[in-house]
Design an enzyme around this catalytic site. Structure first.
Site, PDB file in Angstrom:
ATOM      1  N   ARG A 131      -4.564   7.725  -9.864  1.00 22.97           N
ATOM      2  CA  ARG A 131      -3.949   6.531  -9.296  1.00 22.97           C
ATOM      3  C   ARG A 131      -4.721   5.314  -9.792  1.00 22.97           C
ATOM      4  O   ARG A 131      -5.857   5.428 -10.266  1.00 22.97           O
ATOM      5  CB  ARG A 131      -3.936   6.577  -7.767  1.00 22.97           C
ATOM      6  N   TYR A 165       0.837  -1.185   0.000  1.00 23.73           N
ATOM      7  CA  TYR A 165       0.000   0.000   0.000  1.00 23.73           C
ATOM      8  C   TYR A 165       0.877   1.242   0.000  1.00 23.73           C
ATOM      9  O   TYR A 165       1.877   1.316   0.728  1.00 23.73           O
ATOM     10  CB  TYR A 165      -0.913   0.025   1.229  1.00 23.73           C
ATOM     11  N   ASN A 206      -5.963   1.457  -8.593  1.00 29.14           N
ATOM     12  CA  ASN A 206      -6.158   0.492  -7.522  1.00 29.14           C
ATOM     13  C   ASN A 206      -6.534  -0.848  -8.140  1.00 29.14           C
ATOM     14  O   ASN A 206      -7.257  -0.890  -9.135  1.00 29.14           O
ATOM     15  CB  ASN A 206      -7.272   0.978  -6.586  1.00 29.14           C
ATOM     16  N   GLU A 222      -9.228  -0.081 -10.891  1.00 25.90           N
ATOM     17  CA  GLU A 222      -9.955   1.177 -10.824  1.00 25.90           C
ATOM     18  C   GLU A 222      -8.994   2.318 -11.155  1.00 25.90           C
ATOM     19  O   GLU A 222      -7.974   2.485 -10.477  1.00 25.90           O
ATOM     20  CB  GLU A 222     -10.520   1.416  -9.425  1.00 25.90           C
ATOM     21  N   HIS A 245     -11.150   4.578   5.523  1.00 30.46           N
ATOM     22  CA  HIS A 245     -10.029   3.688   5.211  1.00 30.46           C
ATOM     23  C   HIS A 245      -9.566   2.858   6.409  1.00 30.46           C
ATOM     24  O   HIS A 245      -8.568   2.136   6.301  1.00 30.46           O
ATOM     25  CB  HIS A 245      -8.866   4.504   4.645  1.00 30.46           C
TER      26      HIS A 245
END
Length: 312
Positions: A198, A18, A200, A240, A168
């Protein structure tokens, strides 16, 4: 049909952890129109009709930002896809044309009475992306509105109104290593005109776009249905593409989320991807595998990737 050469491959290197993997957005469009546009828009609208509270949430104070999002998305659609979308302005009235669907809508900007639904809900029905609005106040970000039809194992209805860290909190070690605060600080410092993007990823058994928590009973059981025989066609890499925009008028943050699915069978046509993803999964810590929901069929996927590596 998904094209392998246009699939948004999410990895850089053969180790995954992560991180804040956001990079500046080069082509500054909040949305993308792909070959599956009509199919996905039809699916979105069906979900919004059948499950309105699950797919759309908003608070009254977000209307200004919703109009700002609507104006931005229409501008991007008509600028980047002028053959498919157009806009006419006539004495304060806007007429938005969706030529793909042969639809047109006339309204007055910032006048809710001229639309049959809230602005965010309206424009969300014309794009493949899910649209999430976070408002900044009291030194934090709050999920105050969103149209979410294709979630990856989360619930808009449950998360609505939460702040960034609350949303989160389920991510393992996200708080422990301080990543939640670092990303929150990054987002709070974002400026208008400087968007980021970004990617994911997750692996999923099946090819559902709607993997909301509320429908887990329908798709969760597929994780136990993966076998060595069906893994190539049944398991999909889900990516995503998340684009982040600061709204200059309301100071809110818009997240657009475009979900792409590619079967492992098609994915492994690219030998470089196959090798790198094999190494990533071999090394992936159990807590990440568990959170991404792939532990039950990780063995079958790794074996499949290894077989494809040998064949290459």
């Amino acid at each position: 049909m998904v094209r392998v050469d246009s699939f948004p491959y999410p990895f850089k290197g053969d180790v995954y952890r992560y991180s804040n993997n956001s990079v500046p957005l080069e082509e500054q469009s909040s949305v993308e129109v792909t070959s599956s546009y009509q199919k996905e828009i039809r699916h979105k609208r069906e979900l919004l009709t059948q499950h309105p509270e699950r797919c759309f949430q908003s608070q009254q104070h977000t209307l200004k930002a919703q109009w700002e999002i609507t104006e931005m998305v229409i501008q991007h659609l008509t600028t980047y896809y002028p053959q498919q979308f157009s806009l006419e302005k006539n004495e304060g009235k806007w007429t938005f044309h969706n030529h793909i669907l042969n639809e047109q809508t006339t309204f007055i900007l910032r006048d809710e009475s001229t639309l049959s639904m809230e602005p965010l809900d309206f424009i969300g029905r014309h794009v493949q992306e899910d649209l999430i609005l976070m408002m900044q106040r009291d030194g934090d970000l709050y999920l105050d509105a969103g149209q979410l039809c294709f979630p990856a194992n989360w619930s808009l209805a449950f998360n609505a109104g939460m702040n960034f860290k609350e949303i989160h909190k389920p991510i393992p070690e996200f708080k422990e290593v301080g990543l939640d605060q670092r990303i929150l600080t990054f987002l709070m410092r974002m400026e208008a005109g400087d968007p980021w993007v970004r990617r994911n990823w997750s692996l999923m058994a099946g090819d559902r776009l709607d993997t909301s928590l509320e429908t887990f009973d329908q798709w969760g059981k597929d994780r136990r249905a993966v076998t060595g025989e069906n893994v190539g066609g049944f398991v999909h890499l889900r990516v995503e593409v998340q684009k982040l925009f600061r709204l200059p008028g309301s100071n809110g943050l818009l997240f657009t989320i475009h979900t792409h699915l590619l079967s492992l069978e098609k994915f492994t046509r690219n030998p470089e991807w196959t090798e790198e993803f094999y190494q990533i999964l071999q090394e992936l810590p159990p807590h990440i595998s568990d959170y991404k929901g792939i532990s039950l069929f990780k063995k079958e996927v790794v074996e499949y990737l290894n077989d494809k590596r040998v064949m290459k």
